[in-house]
Design an enzyme around this catalytic site. Structure first.
Site, PDB file in Angstrom:
ATOM      1  N   ASP A   1       0.860  -1.190   0.000  1.00 27.03           N
ATOM      2  CA  ASP A   1       0.000   0.000   0.000  1.00 27.03           C
ATOM      3  C   ASP A   1       0.892   1.235   0.000  1.00 27.03           C
ATOM      4  O   ASP A   1       1.883   1.307   0.732  1.00 27.03           O
ATOM      5  CB  ASP A   1      -0.909  -0.012   1.240  1.00 27.03           C
ATOM      6  CG  ASP A   1      -2.069   0.973   1.109  1.00 27.03           C
ATOM      7  OD1 ASP A   1      -3.228   0.544   1.187  1.00 27.03           O
ATOM      8  OD2 ASP A   1      -1.805   2.190   0.935  1.00 27.03           O
ATOM      9  N   ALA A   2       0.521   2.216  -0.815  1.00 30.20           N
ATOM     10  CA  ALA A   2       1.319   3.449  -0.924  1.00 30.20           C
ATOM     11  C   ALA A   2       1.000   4.422   0.211  1.00 30.20           C
ATOM     12  O   ALA A   2       1.646   5.466   0.322  1.00 30.20           O
ATOM     13  CB  ALA A   2       1.044   4.116  -2.276  1.00 30.20           C
TER      14      ALA A   2
ATOM     15  N   ILE B   1       1.746   0.429  -6.593  1.00 28.21           N
ATOM     16  CA  ILE B   1       1.522  -0.615  -7.607  1.00 28.21           C
ATOM     17  C   ILE B   1       2.017  -0.162  -8.984  1.00 28.21           C
ATOM     18  O   ILE B   1       1.915  -0.917  -9.954  1.00 28.21           O
ATOM     19  CB  ILE B   1       0.047  -1.078  -7.689  1.00 28.21           C
ATOM     20  CG1 ILE B   1      -0.904   0.074  -8.037  1.00 28.21           C
ATOM     21  CG2 ILE B   1      -0.380  -1.748  -6.403  1.00 28.21           C
ATOM     22  CD1 ILE B   1      -2.292  -0.384  -8.458  1.00 28.21           C
TER      23      ILE B   1
ATOM     24  N   TYR C   1     -13.378   8.493 -12.791  1.00 26.47           N
ATOM     25  CA  TYR C   1     -13.060   7.332 -11.939  1.00 26.47           C
ATOM     26  C   TYR C   1     -13.490   6.039 -12.619  1.00 26.47           C
ATOM     27  O   TYR C   1     -12.702   5.091 -12.769  1.00 26.47           O
ATOM     28  CB  TYR C   1     -13.747   7.467 -10.564  1.00 26.47           C
ATOM     29  CG  TYR C   1     -13.867   6.160  -9.821  1.00 26.47           C
ATOM     30  CD1 TYR C   1     -12.746   5.529  -9.289  1.00 26.47           C
ATOM     31  CD2 TYR C   1     -15.116   5.542  -9.649  1.00 26.47           C
ATOM     32  CE1 TYR C   1     -12.853   4.310  -8.605  1.00 26.47           C
ATOM     33  CE2 TYR C   1     -15.232   4.332  -8.967  1.00 26.47           C
ATOM     34  CZ  TYR C   1     -14.098   3.724  -8.453  1.00 26.47           C
ATOM     35  OH  TYR C   1     -14.216   2.517  -7.791  1.00 26.47           O
TER      36      TYR C   1
ATOM     37  N   SER D   1     -11.425   5.030 -15.534  1.00 28.73           N
ATOM     38  CA  SER D   1     -10.120   4.437 -15.187  1.00 28.73           C
ATOM     39  C   SER D   1     -10.301   2.999 -14.692  1.00 28.73           C
ATOM     40  O   SER D   1      -9.477   2.126 -14.982  1.00 28.73           O
ATOM     41  CB  SER D   1      -9.381   5.299 -14.153  1.00 28.73           C
ATOM     42  OG  SER D   1     -10.027   5.237 -12.889  1.00 28.73           O
ATOM     43  N   LYS D   2     -11.386   2.723 -13.958  1.00 25.74           N
ATOM     44  CA  LYS D   2     -11.627   1.352 -13.510  1.00 25.74           C
ATOM     45  C   LYS D   2     -11.989   0.452 -14.703  1.00 25.74           C
ATOM     46  O   LYS D   2     -11.575  -0.705 -14.774  1.00 25.74           O
ATOM     47  CB  LYS D   2     -12.754   1.300 -12.464  1.00 25.74           C
ATOM     48  CG  LYS D   2     -12.411   1.884 -11.117  1.00 25.74           C
ATOM     49  CD  LYS D   2     -11.302   1.165 -10.368  1.00 25.74           C
ATOM     50  CE  LYS D   2     -11.692  -0.184  -9.830  1.00 25.74           C
ATOM     51  NZ  LYS D   2     -10.601  -0.769  -8.986  1.00 25.74           N
TER      52      LYS D   2
ATOM     53  N   THR E   1     -15.738  -2.298  -9.820  1.00 30.05           N
ATOM     54  CA  THR E   1     -16.946  -1.603  -9.394  1.00 30.05           C
ATOM     55  C   THR E   1     -18.074  -1.760 -10.406  1.00 30.05           C
ATOM     56  O   THR E   1     -17.822  -1.963 -11.597  1.00 30.05           O
ATOM     57  CB  THR E   1     -16.613  -0.103  -9.210  1.00 30.05           C
ATOM     58  OG1 THR E   1     -17.818   0.629  -9.048  1.00 30.05           O
ATOM     59  CG2 THR E   1     -15.875   0.466 -10.420  1.00 30.05           C
ATOM     60  N   ASP E   2     -19.299  -1.586  -9.934  1.00 29.65           N
ATOM     61  CA  ASP E   2     -20.447  -1.591 -10.852  1.00 29.65           C
ATOM     62  C   ASP E   2     -20.503  -0.307 -11.694  1.00 29.65           C
ATOM     63  O   ASP E   2     -21.238  -0.248 -12.682  1.00 29.65           O
ATOM     64  CB  ASP E   2     -21.759  -1.794 -10.085  1.00 29.65           C
ATOM     65  CG  ASP E   2     -22.036  -0.712  -9.046  1.00 29.65           C
ATOM     66  OD1 ASP E   2     -21.189   0.171  -8.850  1.00 29.65           O
ATOM     67  OD2 ASP E   2     -23.119  -0.758  -8.419  1.00 29.65           O
ATOM     68  N   GLU E   3     -19.729   0.710 -11.289  1.00 31.84           N
ATOM     69  CA  GLU E   3     -19.798   1.985 -12.023  1.00 31.84           C
ATOM     70  C   GLU E   3     -19.300   1.868 -13.464  1.00 31.84           C
ATOM     71  O   GLU E   3     -19.586   2.731 -14.284  1.00 31.84           O
ATOM     72  CB  GLU E   3     -18.971   3.065 -11.319  1.00 31.84           C
ATOM     73  CG  GLU E   3     -19.537   3.451  -9.993  1.00 31.84           C
ATOM     74  CD  GLU E   3     -19.087   4.829  -9.522  1.00 31.84           C
ATOM     75  OE1 GLU E   3     -18.541   5.597 -10.329  1.00 31.84           O
ATOM     76  OE2 GLU E   3     -19.298   5.121  -8.340  1.00 31.84           O
TER      77      GLU E   3
ATOM     78  N   ARG F   1     -23.495  16.775  -8.436  1.00 30.35           N
ATOM     79  CA  ARG F   1     -22.223  16.271  -8.977  1.00 30.35           C
ATOM     80  C   ARG F   1     -22.305  16.328 -10.498  1.00 30.35           C
ATOM     81  O   ARG F   1     -23.347  15.960 -11.075  1.00 30.35           O
ATOM     82  CB  ARG F   1     -22.049  14.836  -8.491  1.00 30.35           C
ATOM     83  CG  ARG F   1     -20.858  14.110  -9.044  1.00 30.35           C
ATOM     84  CD  ARG F   1     -20.838  12.657  -8.588  1.00 30.35           C
ATOM     85  NE  ARG F   1     -20.257  12.489  -7.268  1.00 30.35           N
ATOM     86  CZ  ARG F   1     -20.186  11.329  -6.609  1.00 30.35           C
ATOM     87  NH1 ARG F   1     -20.660  10.222  -7.157  1.00 30.35           N
ATOM     88  NH2 ARG F   1     -19.646  11.246  -5.412  1.00 30.35           N
TER      89      ARG F   1
ATOM     90  N   THR G   1      -1.678   6.499   0.689  1.00 33.13           N
ATOM     91  CA  THR G   1      -2.126   7.805   0.209  1.00 33.13           C
ATOM     92  C   THR G   1      -3.006   8.434   1.290  1.00 33.13           C
ATOM     93  O   THR G   1      -3.216   7.848   2.354  1.00 33.13           O
ATOM     94  CB  THR G   1      -2.971   7.660  -1.072  1.00 33.13           C
ATOM     95  OG1 THR G   1      -4.213   7.011  -0.727  1.00 33.13           O
ATOM     96  CG2 THR G   1      -2.247   6.865  -2.145  1.00 33.13           C
TER      97      THR G   1
END
Ligand code: NAD
Ligand code: DAU
Length: 371
Positions: free
Chosen positions: A36-37, A63, A162, A165-166, A137-139, A302, A39
């Site tokens: 883990d970085a 990663i 987002y 990118s996923k 994700t479901d997105e 949003r 963040t």
């Protein structure tokens, strides 16, 4: 006792990662290397109890760092990877997607390529056992209207930076299976809630704003729908998919629990009214609040806000025997209680760079829709 399996978990200090690392260790089946970085989204307090645990090792790093990842494969010879590390907040991706492209796309590709090179060197028996599980994700499927559900067959249609990118990371994972026969599995899950979620996300944000008497910023008219799953149920599905899922398969995970945002915020308020009434909270005593719901504030929407997500989880139920165990009322109450009982964790997460960032970037959140 059988020998424990060594696995690399990425993003183990985040919300879902913390719950997953705990689940893997509780099962006593795994030796976990957590890359883990650290963040802004990671909280060092989340896994501090694991210091000195014989089956847990923490490695601080990204990663995207191929050399480091190669050295981890070489040293630990894992039988699999559970890839969770990501930039995960839609609102941040709308302000700038640089880190999302780096971690979610380049990082996932880098993990895949390093894992594939290592896998190529394994003898057949170990090659058969190896799995690369990618948590998604479901997105990536876009947004639903009033009806219908996302399934494993739903075409990809990501609509914010987002989810774009996923989706890109999922496509690399799928391509590695198709092209090289590399043994990947993807889970596409709906909105998680529960302990250790970073306070920028909707549920903890509403709980913590309410307790400090701040407005509860509901985007738009609050009619957007999310399908909520208790994080421990999601982690159990990920573990099952890792252990029993078929290489190349995808599993949509969700708990059939759709909630309109404004209704959900009202439910949080009524739980809080019950267990921490405003009149009993010292800093709110003089405000004359009868209910936290009086703090609800409808603000500017949003950008590109997806209307509705909902998962048909019949495949993971049928093929892997998974089912959600925590009902929404119980899970939400447990979550509110967790945030009330962990002030040190909350202070650590809410202070520092997050506090400054929210001041600088969230002016729009206090604006009304009509402004
Ligand atoms: P999170 O933001 O809480 O945690 C992300 C973790 O990844 C943090 O510990 C962070 O330090 C680490 N990380 C970030 N960039 C890194 C890098 N370059 N190298 C190594 N580590 C890095 O996220 P989360 O909510 O726990 O989500 C975990 C995963 O699950 C993500 O891949 C996300 O897309 C996916 N997911 C989340 C949800 C949800 O509702 N939260 C639902 C479905 C899928
Ligand atoms: O569906 C899975 C996704 O769920 C994950 O892939 C993401 O990593 C995770 O962050 C989550 O994305 P959402 O954008 O759905 O979650 P968030 O908690 O940011 O917002 C939930 C809903 O609440 C969404 O419709 C926006 C709304 N919202 C959010 C915030 C932070 C508000 O109305 N007010 C707020 O202050």
């Amino acid at each position: 006792m059988n020998q424990k399996h060594t696995v690399i978990v990425t993003g183990g200090n985040g919300f879902i990662g913390t719950n997953l690392v705990q689940l893997l260790l509780e099962s006593r089946q795994y030796h976990v290397i957590n890359l883990d970085a650290l963040t802004y989204a990671a909280n060092p307090l989340s896994l501090e109890d694991l210091e000195g645990h014989p089956d847990y090792e923490f490695v601080k790093g990204s990663i995207t760092d191929r050399q480091l990842i190669d050295s981890l494969f070489e040293k630990h010879k894992p039988m699999g990877v559970l890839n969770l590390a990501a930039e995960s907040h839609v609102d941040r991706s709308i302000l700038s997607a640089d880190d999302f492209v780096q971690t979610n796309v380049v990082g996932t590709y880098t993990m895949l390529e390093a894992a594939r090179m290592y896998w190529n060197t394994l003898p057949d028996e170990l090659k058969q056992q190896f799995r690369f599980l990618h948590v998604s994700t479901d997105e990536v499927f876009g947004s639903l209207g009033e009806d219908g559900f996302f399934t494993e067959e739903t075409p990809y249609k990501p609509q914010n930076p987002y989810s774009a990118s996923k989706a890109a990371s999922d496509h690399f994972v799928r391509a590695f299976h198709h092209t090289y026969g590399f043994p990947t599995i993807i889970t596409n899950c709906s909105n998680n809630y529960g302990p250790y979620q970073f306070p920028e996300k909707m549920i903890p944000l509403m709980i913590l704003n309410a307790l400090s008497g701040k407005p509860l910023p509901v985007y738009g008219d609050g009619s957007n729908v999310r399908d909520w799953i208790y994080v421990e149920d999601h982690c159990k599905a990920v573990k099952l998919a890792f252990e029993k899922g078929k290489p190349g398969e995808v599993y949509a995970v969700g708990a059939s629990n759709e909630q309109k945002n404004v209704n959900l915020v009202n439910q949080i308020c009524s739980i809080l009214d019950n267990i921490a009434p405003p009149i009993e909270v010292p800093q709110l005593r003089d405000r004359g609040l009868k209910s936290y719901a009086e703090l609800i504030n409808f603000v500017q929407d949003r950008l590109g806000h997806d209307h509705r997500y909902a998962i048909d989880a019949s495949k993971v139920q049928r093929e892997l025997g998974w089912k959600p165990e925590v009902g929404f009322e119980t899970g939400l109450r447990k979550t509110v209680e967790w945030y009330l009982s962990n002030p040190k964790w909350v202070d650590q997460a809410s202070g520092g760079s997050y506090g400054e960032w929210i001041e600088k970037n969230y002016a729009w959140r206090t604006k009304k829709e009509a402004e």
